[in-house]
Design an enzyme around this catalytic site. Structure first.
Site, PDB file in Angstrom:
ATOM      1  CE  LYS B  49       3.558  16.097   0.100  1.00 32.51           C
ATOM      2  NZ  LYS B  49       4.322  16.637   1.225  1.00 32.51           N
ATOM      3  CB  CYS B 134       6.044   1.594  -5.856  1.00 29.23           C
ATOM      4  SG  CYS B 134       5.647   3.315  -5.718  1.00 29.23           S
TER       5      CYS B 134
END
Ligand SMILES: Cc1cc2nc3c(=O)[nH]c(=O)nc-3n(C[C@H](O)[C@H](O)[C@H](O)COP(=O)(O)OP(=O)(O)OC[C@H]3O[C@@H](n4cnc5c(N)ncnc54)[C@H](O)[C@@H]3O)c2cc1C
Ligand SMILES: Cc1cc2nc3c(=O)[nH]c(=O)nc-3n(C[C@H](O)[C@H](O)[C@H](O)COP(=O)(O)OP(=O)(O)OC[C@H]3O[C@@H](n4cnc5c(N)ncnc54)[C@H](O)[C@@H]3O)c2cc1C
Ligand SMILES: Cc1cc2nc3c(=O)[nH]c(=O)nc-3n(C[C@H](O)[C@H](O)[C@H](O)COP(=O)(O)O)c2cc1C
Ligand SMILES: Cc1cc2nc3c(=O)[nH]c(=O)nc-3n(C[C@H](O)[C@H](O)[C@H](O)COP(=O)(O)O)c2cc1C
Ligand code: FES
Ligand code: FES
Lengths: 288, 307, 307, 288
Positions: B49, B134
Site C-alpha cells: 500500500k 497526490c
C-alpha cells in the site's frame, strides 16, 4: 478463515423484510466464534460486486437423510433487506451458489467474570448475540436478552433464545410487542436492580452510544459489535476504520472494524466523537 | 495441445517476474493480509500500500461506497509511515521469494525524496512505485501527476535519491496522459504503471450527503476498464519503457486486453476484494489462453494488437 | 400525503421546462424514432442527435461494443446535415409541444458558426446545444473542448451567430473541467451540459482487434456515473449558469443524485436503449420521491447537497 | 412494435449450445412478419445491460388448459450461446421475467414471382426462414430449404420445416449429417437444375457473400438477412449500419440494419466491400 464456494440450503422470510439463510459450510462451526462475521456474495453475474458483511447467527448440522444424504454442516444468517445487495440475496433459492468468506474478525471475549450477562440487541443487531448466548449458557452463566425494535416486526428469534434458557425482555418503540419504549430504559432498570453485570451490545449506533453512557456511568464492562462499510473484510483496504480511544488528527488511533473488530471493548473506542457523529457506526481508521 | 507449459515470465524495469500479475497498491495490504488465500510465491510481484514519510491518518468515515460495477474509495492514503514499514512489515518479505514493489507518495517534493532515500538500504524492497496522484501541498494543492513539469521534477528527484528500479504510476484524471508519460520517462522512470483511480462521487439521495465523507473518491473496478485500456494503449505508443496496465481487471480475459494493447504486466486491485484468490485465477487463465492459442511465450501476445 | 402534485418544472437557459428530464444527444434519434414508446409531450425537452454543416458519413463498423455496465460507441457523429434536418426533421416538431434543443458540432470554427446561423430562422428549434468535444481539424486535431481558449472562441462565435439560448456541452476528458466551464460561461453560454462520453477502448482477445473499428470510442452508461456526478458537482460550484447533468442515468434515483449536487436538469442517454420508456419512469420516480420527502417543488431539491 | 414486459413459458436446450425460448406475447403474432426480429433483456439486475437482437423463429398459441388457463399467445426464439448475454439467457427458467421489444425491422418481401423458393440457412441463420417458409407455403409456393452447418449439431429444426411441406437439403462441413461440403455448393446445383428461382438467405457473412456471387451471376433475385451489433434496435443510435450499394466516403449510403433491415434485397448492399471485409455482417452506416 476460508473462502467457501458453496450452496444455499434454504432462504426464508421470517418476518416482513427479514430473512434467514442457511448455507452449507463444512468445518465452519469448529472455527467460528460468537461475534464473528462473514463476507457473502451470490455466485452469479451481478451489477453489484462487493461482498456484503453479515454476522454469524448460528451454526448447525443437518442429520443424515433416508435418501442417503450424509450429515451436512451449515451456518445461518439473519438479514434484513435494505438495499440492492440484500434484495438480490432474498431472491436466491436453495441450491443457488454463493461465495462465503469467513469466519472473519474478532468476536466477543468471554472472560471469567461471574456477574450476570446482559445481552442488548437492537433490531437486526440481535444476530451476533445468539452464538454468544449459547456459549455463555454452556459456561453456566445466567444470561438475559434485552431486545429492542421499532415495531413487533423488528423483534426476531426471541423464542430461540428462550429455548436456550435465556431470559428475554422485549421492548418496542410503539409498544406493539413487549414494553413500550427504548431498550436502554430496560437496561438501566436491570443494572439498577443488579449492578454486578457484564453487557454485550449490538444495534444501531445511537443505541450503542446510549448503552455506553449507561455502562460507563456504572463501571459495568461493555463489549459492542460495530458495523462499517467494508470492501475486503480482511484488513487490507482500510475502508472500515473506526476511531479508537484517544484518537486525534495528530496522533491517529484507527481500528479496523473487520480485523480488530467487529467486537470491541467499549474502552477501545472514541465514544465522544462517535456519539456526536450520529453515523450508523463509530467513526475512525485502522491502527497499524 | 502443447505439452510444454507456456512461458509467463516478463521483464519489467529490469526485473524478471515469474508472471505478469501483481496486486494494485492499496488493495492487498502489505501482502500478509492475503496470505491465507493466496500463495504469495505464485504472484509476479507484491505491491505494498502507499507509504509516506510520516504515518498518515487518512480520511474520515465512510471511506468506501459501491457504484455500478465500481467502487469509490477515499482511504486518504492511511499508512504506517516508511519507518514502521521497514521495521515491522519488511521482515515478513524475507520468507517470500517474490519481488516487492514499494508504492509511496509525498505531499511535497522533499517528502518524496526522503521516502525514496529511506528505501535505499532496504534489501526486501526490489523496486519503487512512485504514486504521483497526490496534491502538492506547497504548490497550492495542484496534483503532481497532472502537470508534466511537476511530474518530471518529482521523478528526477526520486531517481537521484534511490537507484532501485523506478516505476511511476500515473493518474488518469488528465487531458492527455501521453504528455505526462513522456515527461516521466525523460525524467528517468524505468517503467510506467497506469491507471490510478478516476475521481468520482456518489450521493445518498435520502440524506442528501455524499456517500463518502471526503465527498469525492477514487473510482476503481470494471466500470473504468475501457478508460484504462485506452490510456495504456496510448502510453505504450508514447514511451519506450515498459507499461504496467491497471484498471478493472477481474478475469484473465480482462488482463489479456491490457497485455494485447502492449502492457508488459498488470495489476489487480478491486478484484481482490471480491475474490481473494482472483489473481491466481487470472494467472491460470492467462496460461490456459496461451495454450489454447498455441503460443508458447507470453511475450508473443504482449503488444499483439491488430489495428 | 401531499394532495397537490409537486412542481417539476425548471428553468434552463431562460426556457421553462415542464420537468427536468430530456434525452441525451445521439441516443434518441431526432425524437420521432421513439414516439411509439414515449409520449414526447411528457419530456422536459427533446435533444436532437449532433448536427453538422454537411451530412457526415460516420465511422466504419463495428461502431458499438458493450463493456461492464457501460457501452463504447464510435458512431462518428453521422448525421443528415443541417439543411436536411431543417427540411425533413423539423416539420415533425410542430406537432410536439416540447422545446427542441438542436445539438451540433463542427470541424472548424467556421463550420460551427455556419450551422448556428442556419438555425437562426428555424422556429422549431428552441435552443442550441453546442458539442465542443470535436477535434479542430484546422488546429491539428486538438479537441475544442479540452482547451479553454479554443472553447471560449467557438462559444463566442456561436453566441454572435445565433441569439437563441445557448447550452454548451463539455467533454469529461480534461484535467480540470471547471477551467473549461468558466471559459465557456464567460464567452456567453447560457447553460452548461456535462458530461459527454469518456474516451475508452475494448479489445477482442481472440482476434486481437479493437472491439470497435475506430479503436477508441465514447464510454457511456452507469459505469461513468460517479465521474459525471463529480464533474457536475464541480461545475455547479464554478459557474453561475444552470448545469444539465448527464452520465449513466438509468433510474430516478440516479437522476436525483445529479439534481441534489445542483444540476437544474438531466439528460438520459444509454438508458433509452435498454428501456425505451426509461425517461417516463424517471419522471414518475422523481415526482414520487418529492412526494415521499414532502417537497412540493423540485427546485427545493436542486443543489440541496449537505456537505 | 411494442415493449412487452412478460414471462418465459419455456427455455430448453435443443442441441449442444442451442436453445429454444418460448415467451408469452399476446398480440405479437398478428403483427410479426417473417424476417423481423426482437430486442430481448432478462428483467433482473445484470452486469450486461444492452438488449440482444434475436430473429423471430415462430409464433404460436397454447390451447386453453383444463386448469382454466386461457389460450396463451407466444413467440419463440432459437438462440446459440456465444457470450455472456446468451449464457445468462440459457440460465433462465419458465416464469422468469423478460423485456421484449418488437417486432422490429423490415422482414422478407414476399412478391408474386412464381419461381421456386430456395431458402438458404447457415447454422443459427436458419431462424428467420421458418416463418418465411410458413408464409410461402401458405401462398402455395414450392419451398426448398438448403441448410448448412459445421457439424450435425449445427443443423436445427429441419423436421419442423419438413412438417410444413418444405423439401430440405442438409449439408455439413464435416459430413456428419447430410451431404459433406458447403451449403453454397448445393445452392449452385439447385440453381443449375432449375434456374427459375428466388433465394432467401441468412447465415454468416462469408456464406452470404458466396450466395450473392452465385445469385448475381445467374440474375436470380436474392434477399439476405444481416446481423450487426445493435444498441437501440429502432434506428436511433446509428450503431448498426451497413454500407449500401454505391457507398463511398464522399457519397455515403448507409443503411440501418435494425430499421431498413435486417432483410435487404441483395442489390441494396455494397457487396464488394462487405465481402472483402470478412466481417460477420456487411459494413456501413444509416441512410437518412
Ligand atoms: C460486521 C457486520 C455484521 C453485519 N451483520 C449483519 C447481519 O447479521 N444481518 C444484517 O441484516 N445485516 C448485517 N450487517 C449489515 C449488512 O452488511 C448491510 O445491511 C448490507 O451490506 C446492505 O447491503 P445492501 O446492498 O442491501 O445495501 P446498500 O445500502 O445498497 O449497500 C450499499 C453498500 O453499502 C454497504 N452497507 C450498507 N449498509 C451497511 C451496513 N449497515 N453495514 C455495513 N455496510 C453497509 C453495503 O455492504 C454495500 O457495500 C452487518 C454489517 C457488518 C459490518
Ligand atoms: C437481426 C439479428 C437477428 C439475430 N437473430 C439471432 C437468432 O435468432 N439466434 C441467435 O442465436 N442469434 C441471433 N442473432 C445474434 C445474437 O444477437 C448474438 O449472438 C447475441 O447478441 C450475442 O450476445 P452475447 O452477449 O451472448 O455475446 P457477446 O459476444 O458477449 O456480446 C457482446 C455484444 O456484442 C453483440 N453481439 C455479439 N455477437 C453478435 C451478433 N452476431 N450479432 C449482433 N450482435 C452481436 C451483443 O449483442 C452484445 O452487445 C441475431 C442478431 C441480429 C442483429
Ligand atoms: C481501497 C483502495 C486503496 C488504494 N490505495 C492506493 C494507494 O495507496 N496507492 C496507489 O498508488 N493506488 C491506490 N489505489 C489504486 C489502485 O492501486 C488501482 O490503481 C485502482 O484501484 C484501479 O485498479 P482496479 O480497478 O483493479 O481496482 C487504491 C485503490 C483502492 C480501491
Ligand atoms: C450512441 C451514442 C451517440 C451519441 N451521440 C452524441 C452526439 O451526437 N452529440 C453529443 O453531444 N453527444 C452524443 N453522445 C453522448 C450522449 O449524449 C451522452 O453525453 C453520453 O452518452 C453520456 O450519457 P449516458 O451515460 O446517459 O449515455 C452519444 C452517446 C451515445 C451512446
Ligand atoms: S474491510 Fe477492508 S480493511 Fe476492513
Ligand atoms: S441499433 Fe440503433 S440504429 Fe440500429
Amino acid at each position: 478463515m476460508k473462502n467457501y464456494q458453496t450452496i444455499i440450503l434454504s432462504n426464508q422470510e421470517i418476518a416482513p423484510g427479514y430473512w434467514r439463510m442457511r448455507i452449507l459450510a463444512p468445518g465452519f462451526a469448529a472455527v467460528a466464534h460468537p461475534g464473528q462475521f462473514v463476507m457473502l456474495r451470490p455466485e452469479q453475474p451481478l451489477p453489484t460486486m462487493l461482498r456484503r458483511p453479515f454476522g454469524i447467527f448460528r451454526t448447525g448440522c443437518l442429520p443424515p437423510e433416508c435418501s442417503g444424504l450424509p450429515p451436512r454442516e451449515y451456518m445461518e444468517l439473519l438479514y434484513k433487506v435494505v438495499g440492492q445487495g440484500t434484495r438480490i440475496m432474498s431472491e436466491l433459492h436453495a441450491g443457488d451458489r454463493v461465495e462465503l468468506l469467513g469466519p472473519l474478525g474478532r468476536g466477543f471475549a468471554v472472560g471469567d467474570n461471574a456477574c450476570a450477562k446482559l445481552l442488548v440487541g437492537g433490531g437486526i443487531g440481535l444476530v451476533p448475540l445468539f452464538m454468544l448466548a449459547e456459549a455463555l449458557i454452556a459456561a453456566g452463566h445466567r444470561v438475559r436478552l434485552l431486545m429492542g425494535g421499532r415495531t413487533r416486526d423488528d423483534i426476531l428469534a426471541v423464542t430461540e433464545f428462550e429455548r436456550l434458557g435465556v431470559e428475554t425482555y422485549v421492548s418496542t418503540d410503539d409498544g406493539s410487542l413487549g414494553e413500550e419504549g427504548l431498550v436502554t430504559n430496560v437496561l438501566e432498570r436491570k443494572l439498577d436492580e443488579a449492578p454486578c453485570a457484564e453487557v454485550f451490545a449490538c444495534g444501531p449506533m445511537p443505541m450503542l452510544a446510549a448503552v455506553e453512557r449507561i455502562c460507563s456511568a456504572r463501571n459495568v464492562p461493555l463489549q459492542v459489535s460495530l458495523e462499517a462499510h467494508m470492501a475486503c473484510g480482511v484488513g487490507a483496504c482500510l475502508g472500515c476504520v473506526v476511531k479508537g480511544a484517544g484518537h486525534s488528527d495528530q496522533r491517529p488511533n484507527y481500528l479496523c472494524t473487520c480485523k480488530e473488530g467487529p467486537v470491541f471493548a467499549a474502552g477501545q473506542l472514541d465514544w465522544g466523537r462517535a456519539a456526536a457523529s450520529g453515523e450508523g457506526c463509530a467513526e475512525g481508521g485502522c491502527r497499524q | 495441445m502443447n505439452a510444454k507449459r507456456p512461458n509467463l515470465s516478463v521483464d519489467v524495469a529490469g526485473i524478471r517476474l515469474r508472471n505478469p500479475v501483481m496486486p494494485a497498491s492499496g488493495t492487498f495490504g502489505y501482502g500478509e493480509e492475503y496470505a491465507p488465500f493466496v500463495d504469495l510465491n505464485r504472484l509476479g510481484a507484491i505491491v505494498t500500500k502507499g507509504l509516506s514519510l510520516n504515518p498518515k491518518a487518512g480520511n474520515p468515515m465512510p471511506r468506501i461506497a459501491e457504484t455500478t460495477s465500481g467502487m469509490l474509495n477515499a482511504i486518504g492514503l492511511q499508512n504506517v509511515g516508511i519507518d514502521a514499514f521497514v521495521a515491522k512489515k519488511c521482515p515478513y518479505y524475507r520468507e517470500v521469494a517474490t519481488p516487492v514493489f514499494a508504492n509511496f507518495f509525498g505531499n511535497t517534493l522533499e517528502e518524496y525524496g526522503e521516502v525514496a532515500r529511506r528505501l535505499c538500504d532496504v534489501p526486501e524492497v526490489t523496486a519503487l512505485e512512485l504514486n504521483i496522484s497526490c496534491p502538492n501541498v506547497k504548490q497550492g494543492g495542484i496534483v503532481f501527476g497532472t502537470d508534466p513539469k511537476a511530474a518530471a521534477e518529482v521523478v528526477s528527484l526520486v531517481r537521484k535519491a534511490n537507484a532501485k528500479p523506478l516505476i511511476v504510476k500515473l493518474s488518469p484524471n488528465v487531458t492527455d496522459i501521453t504528455v505526462i508519460a513522456r515527461a516521466v520517462e525523460e525524467a528517468g522512470a524505468d517503467a510506467i504503471s497506469c491507471i490510478n483511480t478516476l475521481t468520482g462521487m456518489a450521493v445518498d439521495i435520502r440524506s442528501r450527503r455524499p456517500k463518502i465523507a471526503n465527498r469525492t473518491g477514487g473510482l476503481s473496478g470494471p466500470a473504468i476498464r475501457p478508460v484504462a485500456v485506452r490510456m495504456v494503449h496510448q502510453v505504450v505508443q508514447a514511451v519506450k519503457v515498459p507499461v504496467i496496465g491497471i484498471g478493472g481487471i477481474m478475469t484473465a480475459a480482462d488482463a489479456l486486453e491490457f497485455l494485447i494493447v502492449g502492457a508488459r504486466a498488470v495489476q489487480v486491485g478491486t478484484a481482490n476484494f471480491i475474490d481473494p484468490a482472483a489473481m491466481l485465477a487470472i494467472i491460470d487463465g492467462i496460461e490456459a489462453f496461451l495454450a489454447e492459442e498455441g503460443l508458447d511465450d507470453i511475450n508473443q501476445l504482449i503488444g499483439s494488437l491488430q489495428v
